[in-house]
Design a protein around this motif. Structure first.
Motif, PDB file in Angstrom:
ATOM      1  N   SER A  16       2.347  -2.908  -5.399  1.00 17.17           N
ATOM      2  CA  SER A  16       3.392  -2.216  -4.636  1.00 17.17           C
ATOM      3  C   SER A  16       3.040  -2.145  -3.158  1.00 17.17           C
ATOM      4  N   ALA A  17       1.769  -1.850  -2.865  1.00 18.99           N
ATOM      5  CA  ALA A  17       1.336  -1.804  -1.466  1.00 18.99           C
ATOM      6  C   ALA A  17       1.529  -3.167  -0.802  1.00 18.99           C
ATOM      7  N   ALA A  18       1.184  -4.234  -1.524  1.00 21.39           N
ATOM      8  CA  ALA A  18       1.371  -5.583  -0.987  1.00 21.39           C
ATOM      9  C   ALA A  18       2.851  -5.872  -0.751  1.00 21.39           C
ATOM     10  N   ALA A  19       3.706  -5.430  -1.680  1.00 24.62           N
ATOM     11  CA  ALA A  19       5.145  -5.642  -1.533  1.00 24.62           C
ATOM     12  C   ALA A  19       5.677  -4.910  -0.314  1.00 24.62           C
ATOM     13  N   VAL A  20       5.182  -3.697  -0.068  1.00 21.34           N
ATOM     14  CA  VAL A  20       5.607  -2.922   1.103  1.00 21.34           C
ATOM     15  C   VAL A  20       5.181  -3.625   2.390  1.00 21.34           C
ATOM     16  N   VAL A  21       3.967  -4.153   2.403  1.00 20.60           N
ATOM     17  CA  VAL A  21       3.476  -4.865   3.589  1.00 20.60           C
ATOM     18  C   VAL A  21       4.341  -6.088   3.874  1.00 20.60           C
ATOM     19  N   VAL A  22       4.647  -6.852   2.845  1.00 25.83           N
ATOM     20  CA  VAL A  22       5.484  -8.045   3.018  1.00 25.83           C
ATOM     21  C   VAL A  22       6.879  -7.654   3.494  1.00 25.83           C
ATOM     22  N   ILE A 119       6.217   2.092  14.350  1.00 24.89           N
ATOM     23  CA  ILE A 119       7.390   2.017  13.465  1.00 24.89           C
ATOM     24  C   ILE A 119       7.016   1.524  12.069  1.00 24.89           C
ATOM     25  N   TYR A 120       6.663   0.269  11.957  1.00 23.50           N
ATOM     26  CA  TYR A 120       6.607  -0.368  10.637  1.00 23.50           C
ATOM     27  C   TYR A 120       5.387   0.034   9.812  1.00 23.50           C
ATOM     28  N   GLY A 121       4.250   0.175  10.439  1.00 22.21           N
ATOM     29  CA  GLY A 121       3.089   0.630   9.699  1.00 22.21           C
ATOM     30  C   GLY A 121       3.276   2.047   9.201  1.00 22.21           C
ATOM     31  N   LEU A 122       3.757   2.908  10.076  1.00 18.76           N
ATOM     32  CA  LEU A 122       3.982   4.313   9.715  1.00 18.76           C
ATOM     33  C   LEU A 122       5.013   4.431   8.603  1.00 18.76           C
ATOM     34  N   GLN A 123       6.140   3.737   8.755  1.00 19.77           N
ATOM     35  CA  GLN A 123       7.186   3.836   7.735  1.00 19.77           C
ATOM     36  C   GLN A 123       6.753   3.191   6.424  1.00 19.77           C
ATOM     37  N   GLY A 124       5.928   2.161   6.498  1.00 16.34           N
ATOM     38  CA  GLY A 124       5.417   1.548   5.284  1.00 16.34           C
ATOM     39  C   GLY A 124       4.527   2.509   4.503  1.00 16.34           C
ATOM     40  N   VAL A 125       3.660   3.221   5.202  1.00 16.76           N
ATOM     41  CA  VAL A 125       2.785   4.203   4.549  1.00 16.76           C
ATOM     42  C   VAL A 125       3.622   5.322   3.929  1.00 16.76           C
ATOM     43  N   LEU A 126       4.603   5.809   4.672  1.00 20.54           N
ATOM     44  CA  LEU A 126       5.459   6.885   4.154  1.00 20.54           C
ATOM     45  C   LEU A 126       6.236   6.418   2.920  1.00 20.54           C
ATOM     46  N   LEU A 127       6.754   5.190   2.968  1.00 22.95           N
ATOM     47  CA  LEU A 127       7.493   4.654   1.831  1.00 22.95           C
ATOM     48  C   LEU A 127       6.586   4.593   0.599  1.00 22.95           C
ATOM     49  N   PHE A 128       5.372   4.127   0.787  1.00 23.38           N
ATOM     50  CA  PHE A 128       4.439   4.016  -0.342  1.00 23.38           C
ATOM     51  C   PHE A 128       4.108   5.393  -0.920  1.00 23.38           C
ATOM     52  N   VAL A 129       3.829   6.358  -0.060  1.00 23.42           N
ATOM     53  CA  VAL A 129       3.458   7.703  -0.523  1.00 23.42           C
ATOM     54  C   VAL A 129       4.623   8.374  -1.240  1.00 23.42           C
TER      55      VAL A 129
END
Length: 278
Positions: A16-22, A119-129
């Motif tokens: 899931s983390a990899a999918a969020v990064v992509v 933007i994207y790193g922060l929102q990616g972390v929030l989405l994952f959490v």
């Protein structure tokens, strides 16, 4: 807790983390190409659908209850796709949101590095959490039970508040006679933010669906983070600051008579009573 498939969940978290990064990388590349960083807002909801679908597929060979897995996937997809379509339709033809334009004025150093940090790193972390209940629920083998049904009910209440609130606001803004007025009808008479209240309820409901095993308790961080974001950062606080500045006393009166989050009947204020008596 020894019967829980910890290894399967760990793999799911990694995938899931990899999918969020992509996903975030693809959105960022597109945003750079079209010079519009606000498209990230359109993909916030669908991003959770991606995580839910990945989790559903990865968990297929594990011991999770099939009914729970399917319910969590469908509820997450319904919420995320509706939100993405609504924001996409709302933002169509309006260019980059002024919040992102202001943010980009302060860019320093590498463009990609700046975008990842802000933007994207922060929102990616929030989405994952925030998506943790969705991921964990896929590996719980208990039937839905009372807590699961309660989760569906809370989710449905939240989804209704969010969808109906957005629909009412869209209709209000589409009427030229409402130009410059404050939306204080329907659900907006009971809470100044029916969409944010609904959003919070949706994630409380999904958290309840992750309580088929004690590990699900830990994922309470999801509705907490989502609600704090909505109330203190990107949602209520920012929106009301702008509304107070642009609408002045009329918005202050709206604040005085209308709940800021939890729905309740509107209070009768002096300004309201004077208006009704004129």
């Amino acid at each position: 807790m020894s019967d829980f498939p910890w290894g399967d969940l760990a793999l799911n978290l990694l995938v899931s983390a990899a999918a969020v990064v992509v996903l975030m990388g693809a959105i960022m590349a597109t945003a750079i190409a079209i010079k519009n960083q606000s498209i990230i807002d359109i993909f916030w909801g669908p991003g959770f659908v991606v995580v839910a679908l990945v989790s559903y597929l990865v968990s297929a060979s594990s011991s999770g209850d099939d009914t729970r897995r399917l319910v969590v996937l469908l509820l997450t997809a319904a919420w995320g796709l509706r939100l993405g379509l609504y924001i996409g339709n709302r933002n169509r033809g309006h260019g980059e949101d002024k919040r992102y334009t202001a943010l980009m004025r302060h860019q320093k150093g590498s463009l990609v590095g700046y975008l990842v940090r802000k933007i994207y790193g922060l929102q990616g972390v929030l989405l994952f959490v925030v998506s943790l209940p969705v991921q964990v629920a896929m590996y719980e083998n208990e039937p839905l039970g009372v807590l699961g049904v309660l989760g569906i009910v809370v989710w449905a209440i939240g989804f209704a508040f969010e969808a109906v609130g957005d629909w009412q606001l869209k209709r209000f803004k589409a009427d030229p006679s409402n130009a410059g007025k404050i939306m204080d009808r329907g659900l907006w008479a009971w809470t100044r933010h029916p969409n944010y209240f609904g959003d919070s309820c949706v994630w409380v409901g999904l958290w309840l669906l992750a309580l088929g095993h004690p590990i699900g308790i830990v994922t309470v961080i999801s509705p907490i983070v989502m609600t704090v974001l909505l109330l203190r950062f990107s949602g209520k606080a920012l929106l009301e600051k702008g509304m107070r500045r642009s609408k002045g006393a009329a918005y202050e009166d709206y604040i005085a008579r209308t709940s800021g989050f939890f729905p309740r009947p509107p209070r009768r204020t002096t300004a309201t009573a004077a208006t009704e008596g004129s």
